[in-house]
Design a protein around this motif. Structure first.
Motif, mmCIF file in Angstrom:
data_model
loop_
_atom_site.group_PDB
_atom_site.id
_atom_site.type_symbol
_atom_site.label_atom_id
_atom_site.label_comp_id
_atom_site.label_asym_id
_atom_site.label_seq_id
_atom_site.Cartn_x
_atom_site.Cartn_y
_atom_site.Cartn_z
ATOM 1 N N TYR A 161 -38.846 12.307 89.322
ATOM 2 C CA TYR A 161 -38.828 11.513 90.545
ATOM 3 C C TYR A 161 -37.418 11.032 91.129
ATOM 4 O O TYR A 161 -37.051 11.200 92.041
ATOM 5 N N ASP A 220 -37.925 8.941 96.426
ATOM 6 C CA ASP A 220 -38.115 7.777 97.132
ATOM 7 C C ASP A 220 -37.589 8.055 98.423
ATOM 8 O O ASP A 220 -37.838 7.573 99.454
ATOM 9 N N GLN A 233 -40.151 9.613 100.504
ATOM 10 C CA GLN A 233 -41.229 8.608 100.895
ATOM 11 C C GLN A 233 -40.632 7.679 101.960
ATOM 12 O O GLN A 233 -41.357 7.385 103.083
ATOM 13 N N ASP A 278 -41.225 9.461 104.957
ATOM 14 C CA ASP A 278 -42.590 9.670 105.612
ATOM 15 C C ASP A 278 -42.834 8.210 106.298
ATOM 16 O O ASP A 278 -43.547 8.137 107.306
ATOM 17 N N ALA A 279 -42.355 7.149 105.736
ATOM 18 C CA ALA A 279 -42.454 5.872 106.429
ATOM 19 C C ALA A 279 -41.954 5.906 107.847
ATOM 20 O O ALA A 279 -42.524 5.114 108.571
ATOM 21 N N ALA A 298 -44.084 1.841 99.745
ATOM 22 C CA ALA A 298 -44.216 3.116 99.014
ATOM 23 C C ALA A 298 -43.644 2.630 97.586
ATOM 24 O O ALA A 298 -43.174 1.777 97.316
ATOM 25 N N ASP A 349 -43.169 4.075 93.039
ATOM 26 C CA ASP A 349 -42.695 5.050 92.363
ATOM 27 C C ASP A 349 -43.889 5.153 91.214
ATOM 28 O O ASP A 349 -45.056 4.452 91.380
ATOM 29 N N SER A 396 -40.691 1.392 96.133
ATOM 30 C CA SER A 396 -39.567 2.047 96.325
ATOM 31 C C SER A 396 -38.971 2.137 97.787
ATOM 32 O O SER A 396 -37.923 2.650 97.822
#
Length: 519
Positions: free
Chosen positions: A413, A419, A422, A425-426, A504, A506, A512
């Motif tokens: 990760y 992160d 993520q 994606d957000a 999001a 972790d 995260s």
């Protein structure tokens, strides 16, 4: 008069030709199996393993995107991300043109180059015999070290294949000196300037090797000496764009190398000694702790393969005066140990800076295989040495596959910055011209590549602060995205951070990605 060939002679000749055909067929099948294994280990589940996207990878993808879509953008050296040779970026751009722009295609470019390295190593060493070439190619195919870098989208993957090609060209030039082979050797060496730091030392290796040959093989040296002007011309012509960059922009070209060196880091003697010992022990004892370069801090070779490479070094040492490849491999190891030894930034050992060793180590492993296969077999167990060797190489590949593909997301990760993916994606789920993303320029590269059409504004929370009159919509509301509440507090104020909500998490369940409203 010619002696009449007897029927027995014809039978023997026919049997010999049939035996050679069978041997050639078996060798071809073995090579095909090795290459297929290499491809499987590098391409399987590439969309999920390793996952995430490290900013250095994103920089390669983003520059490839700009090469395709930004008019007039065709540099030979990318200035961002501490400066990078552009060859890999152009290869990624070609892959993007053919297969679309994505993280998987970016990493697939590296995977294909990793497979080509297996083939290049085989071609380089084939003159030494089947055992050497297949053993070396088998190690490259199943090496955990080389599997790891073949599945990351960074330019260092060019080093194993380009290094093998350069050593191949140099070896062929030494075996059969001619002007054409000198030209090929110079061009192959110059190609190293377009890849990654370690191969810039190829001229140093050439000088050391020629000095050795001059002292120990005067006849070969005299033949090679006549080709040196052609080699130099080819090196300068192929390497001229990079050489021009080095002369006109030395700070950009050499800045990263100087910055990570012992001088740039002001490393003390005790720390330098520890760094040196850990680097020299990386073959069997110590391992790179960075999960992008390695898995679980495992050594570069491990004890069985270190002993096998040691046998190869012994074989090369015995043949150093007769075989130019033997002396070349023996000299290449100390030369390509220089980058990981002098660069003290980050934890030691550093497997990326050791990549110049990939082709020479393959040579030592292959020579070690020949040494094992050459052991006189017993009457009861004639195939035992070759069988044991096959078991070692197969188990090495199987262990590498198990170690790499069994890693959970929690182990990958942080190393692969899940992160940042993520966060990207957000942003795709909540686009808007009023968005402000709190990231420094380096980490923001992920967003630029993953969301090339996004209209967000980036702000560095360590240095920037929200000024209401300068927000994207004047004094009205805006949306903030950040990796932590602390970044929101630094950029806006604690009241804004207190109202933020996580988007999001972790693998441990900690937030995260955060979103907050300001204004």
């Amino acid at each position: 008069m010619c002696r009449r060939r007897l029927p027995g002679d014809l039978d023997a000749l026919s049997a010999d030709l049939a035996g050679r055909r069978r041997a050639g067929l078996l060798e071809g099948m073995a090579l095909l199996a090795v290459v297929a294994t290499a491809a499987a280990l590098r391409l399987f589940a590439l969309h999920a393993q390793p996952g995430g996207l490290y900013p250095d990878e994103a920089a390669e993808g983003y520059d490839a995107h700009r090469v395709l879509h930004l008019a007039g953008y065709h540099p030979v050296f990318f200035a961002d991300d501490a400066g990078r040779e552009a060859l890999y970026g152009y290869l990624v751009a070609l892959a993007f043109r053919l297969a679309g722009e994505s993280v998987t295609v970016l990493r697939a470019t590296s995977a294909v180059l990793g497979v080509l390295a297996v083939i290049a190593v085989y071609g380089w060493l084939r003159h030494e015999g089947r055992a050497v070439a297949l053993g070396a190619a088998g190690w490259v195919a199943g090496s955990l070290w080389l599997i790891c870098i073949s599945r990351d989208g960074m330019r260092n993957i060019l080093v194993p294949v380009t290094g093998a090609l350069a050593l191949w060209a140099m070896t062929e030039w030494a075996r059969r000196p001619s002007r054409n082979r000198a030209l090929l050797a110079g061009a192959a060496m110059a190609l190293g300037l377009w890849t990654y730091q370690p191969l810039k030392l190829l001229p140093l290796l050439l000088v050391a090797w020629l000095a050795w040959l001059r002292h120990h093989d005067a006849e070969r040296w005299r033949a090679l000496k006549r080709g040196l002007p052609a080699l130099a011309i080819a090196y300068v012509l192929v390497g001229s764009p990079m050489l021009f960059t080095a002369v006109t922009q030395p700070g950009l070209y050499f800045g990263r190398a100087v910055g990570v060196s012992a001088a740039g880091q002001h490393t003390g003697l005790a720390a330098l000694a520890t760094h040196t010992l850990r680097t020299l022990a990386m073959f069997a004892l110590t391992g790179d702790p960075n999960e992008r370069h390695n898995v679980g801090g495992m050594p570069l070779l491990g004890w069985p393969l270190t002993l096998l490479a040691g046998l190869g070094a012994w074989r090369a040492w015995r043949r150093r005066r007769d075989d130019p490849l033997a002396s070349l491999v023996l000299l290449a190891v100390p030369v390509f140990l220089i980058p990981p030894l002098v660069a003290t930034a980050d934890a030691a050992p550093h497997f990326l800076r050791s990549l110049g060793l990939a082709a020479p180590l393959a040579g030592l492993v292959g020579l070690g295989c020949a040494e094992v296969v050459g052991i006189r077999p017993s009457a009861m167990l004639p195939p035992l040495p070759a069988a044991l060797l096959t078991v070692v190489l197969v188990l090495t590949g199987a262990a590498s596959a198990q170690a790499y593909f069994s890693r959970p997301v929690s182990q990958r990760y942080d190393a692969y910055r899940f992160d940042l993916v993520q966060l990207s994606d957000a942003l795709r789920g909540d686009p808007g011209s009023s968005d402000i993303v709190l990231l420094d320029y380096y980490r923001a590269t992920d967003i630029r590549f993953l969301n090339p059409g996004a209209t967000v504004r980036f702000a560095d929370p360590a240095h920037d602060h929200l000024v209401r009159s300068e927000s994207p919509v004047g004094a009205t509301a805006c949306t903030l995205f950040a990796l932590s509440r602390a970044d929101l507090s630094r950029y806006a104020d604690p009241a804004v951070a207190a109202k933020a909500r996580p988007l999001a998490f972790d693998p441990q369940g900690r937030p995260s990605v955060w979103k907050a409203r300001c204004g």
